[in-house]
Write a protein that holds these residues in place. Structure first.
Motif, PDB file in Angstrom:
ATOM      1  N   VAL A 163       1.704   9.186  -6.115  1.00 15.46           N
ATOM      2  CA  VAL A 163       2.277  10.528  -5.935  1.00 15.46           C
ATOM      3  C   VAL A 163       3.250  10.831  -7.071  1.00 15.46           C
ATOM      4  CG1 VAL A 163       3.790  11.915  -4.471  1.00 15.46           C
ATOM      5  CG2 VAL A 163       1.920  10.601  -3.440  1.00 15.46           C
ATOM      6  N   GLU A 164       4.093   9.866  -7.412  1.00 15.18           N
ATOM      7  CA  GLU A 164       5.061  10.054  -8.498  1.00 15.18           C
ATOM      8  C   GLU A 164       4.332  10.277  -9.827  1.00 15.18           C
ATOM      9  OE1 GLU A 164       8.769   7.711 -10.669  1.00 15.18           O
ATOM     10  OE2 GLU A 164       7.970   6.929  -8.792  1.00 15.18           O
ATOM     11  N   ASP A 192       0.829  -1.205   0.000  1.00 18.28           N
ATOM     12  CA  ASP A 192       0.000   0.000   0.000  1.00 18.28           C
ATOM     13  C   ASP A 192       0.863   1.253   0.000  1.00 18.28           C
ATOM     14  OD1 ASP A 192      -2.333  -1.471  -0.064  1.00 18.28           O
ATOM     15  OD2 ASP A 192      -2.798  -1.195   2.068  1.00 18.28           O
ATOM     16  N   LYS A 193       1.929   1.251   0.769  1.00 13.46           N
ATOM     17  CA  LYS A 193       2.856   2.399   0.795  1.00 13.46           C
ATOM     18  C   LYS A 193       3.515   2.574  -0.566  1.00 13.46           C
ATOM     19  CE  LYS A 193       5.707   5.515   2.620  1.00 13.46           C
ATOM     20  NZ  LYS A 193       5.921   6.487   1.572  1.00 13.46           N
ATOM     21  N   GLN A 194       3.920   1.481  -1.172  1.00 13.26           N
ATOM     22  CA  GLN A 194       4.547   1.555  -2.497  1.00 13.26           C
ATOM     23  C   GLN A 194       3.545   2.074  -3.539  1.00 13.26           C
ATOM     24  OE1 GLN A 194       5.942  -2.465  -3.030  1.00 13.26           O
ATOM     25  NE2 GLN A 194       7.886  -2.056  -1.981  1.00 13.26           N
ATOM     26  N   LEU A 228       0.950   4.001  -2.968  1.00 15.23           N
ATOM     27  CA  LEU A 228       0.753   5.428  -2.707  1.00 15.23           C
ATOM     28  C   LEU A 228       1.926   6.243  -3.247  1.00 15.23           C
ATOM     29  CD1 LEU A 228      -0.952   7.679  -1.539  1.00 15.23           C
ATOM     30  CD2 LEU A 228       0.112   7.227   0.679  1.00 15.23           C
ATOM     31  N   ASP A 229       3.143   5.767  -3.025  1.00 22.72           N
ATOM     32  CA  ASP A 229       4.326   6.459  -3.547  1.00 22.72           C
ATOM     33  C   ASP A 229       4.262   6.557  -5.075  1.00 22.72           C
ATOM     34  OD1 ASP A 229       5.328   6.779  -0.969  1.00 22.72           O
ATOM     35  OD2 ASP A 229       6.768   5.130  -1.134  1.00 22.72           O
ATOM     36  N   LEU A 230       3.822   5.497  -5.728  1.00 24.80           N
ATOM     37  CA  LEU A 230       3.708   5.509  -7.189  1.00 24.80           C
ATOM     38  C   LEU A 230       2.612   6.463  -7.661  1.00 24.80           C
ATOM     39  CD1 LEU A 230       4.196   1.720  -7.971  1.00 24.80           C
ATOM     40  CD2 LEU A 230       5.761   3.583  -8.556  1.00 24.80           C
ATOM     41  N   SER A 274       2.762  13.679  -9.914  1.00 21.91           N
ATOM     42  CA  SER A 274       3.736  14.773  -9.998  1.00 21.91           C
ATOM     43  C   SER A 274       4.088  15.128 -11.448  1.00 21.91           C
ATOM     44  CB  SER A 274       5.009  14.418  -9.219  1.00 21.91           C
ATOM     45  OG  SER A 274       5.758  13.431  -9.907  1.00 21.91           O
TER      46      SER A 274
END
Length: 95
Positions: free
Chosen positions: A29-30, A21-23, A25-27, A33
């Protein structure tokens, strides 16, 4: 499988999901961006915010990838449509 093994398997699986889930979310956001670059390019090229051809191409590409995966195609397409919506909302900030 006994109760203790089942509880450990459940905990381990949930821990892995938390990491994924963290990964994810990071993706997201990326991916989001990139909105400023995308809208800047769209403006220069005279492309509308909503690009039906691009979304069609994404669906076609995803459907091809999903042919080999046993997962609900419609749900995956919904997820990617939501990602596109997030991107468009972010792009609107730069109009």
């Amino acid at each position: 499988m006994n109760k203790q093994q089942a509880e450990q398997l459940l905990k381990d699986s949930r821990d892995k999901i938390d990491v994924l889930d963290k990964q994810i979310l990071d993706l997201i956001v990326e991916r989001t961006s990139l909105a400023q670059d995308i809208i800047t390019s769209k403006k220069a090229l005279g492309i509308d915010l909503f690009d039906a051809k691009r979304e069609e191409a994404i669906h076609k590409k995803l459907k091809g990838m999903l042919d080999e995966i046993n997962i609900d195609e419609n749900l995956v397409l919904e997820i990617f449509d939501l990602l596109a919506t997030i991107s468009k909302e972010e792009q609107k900030k730069y109009l």
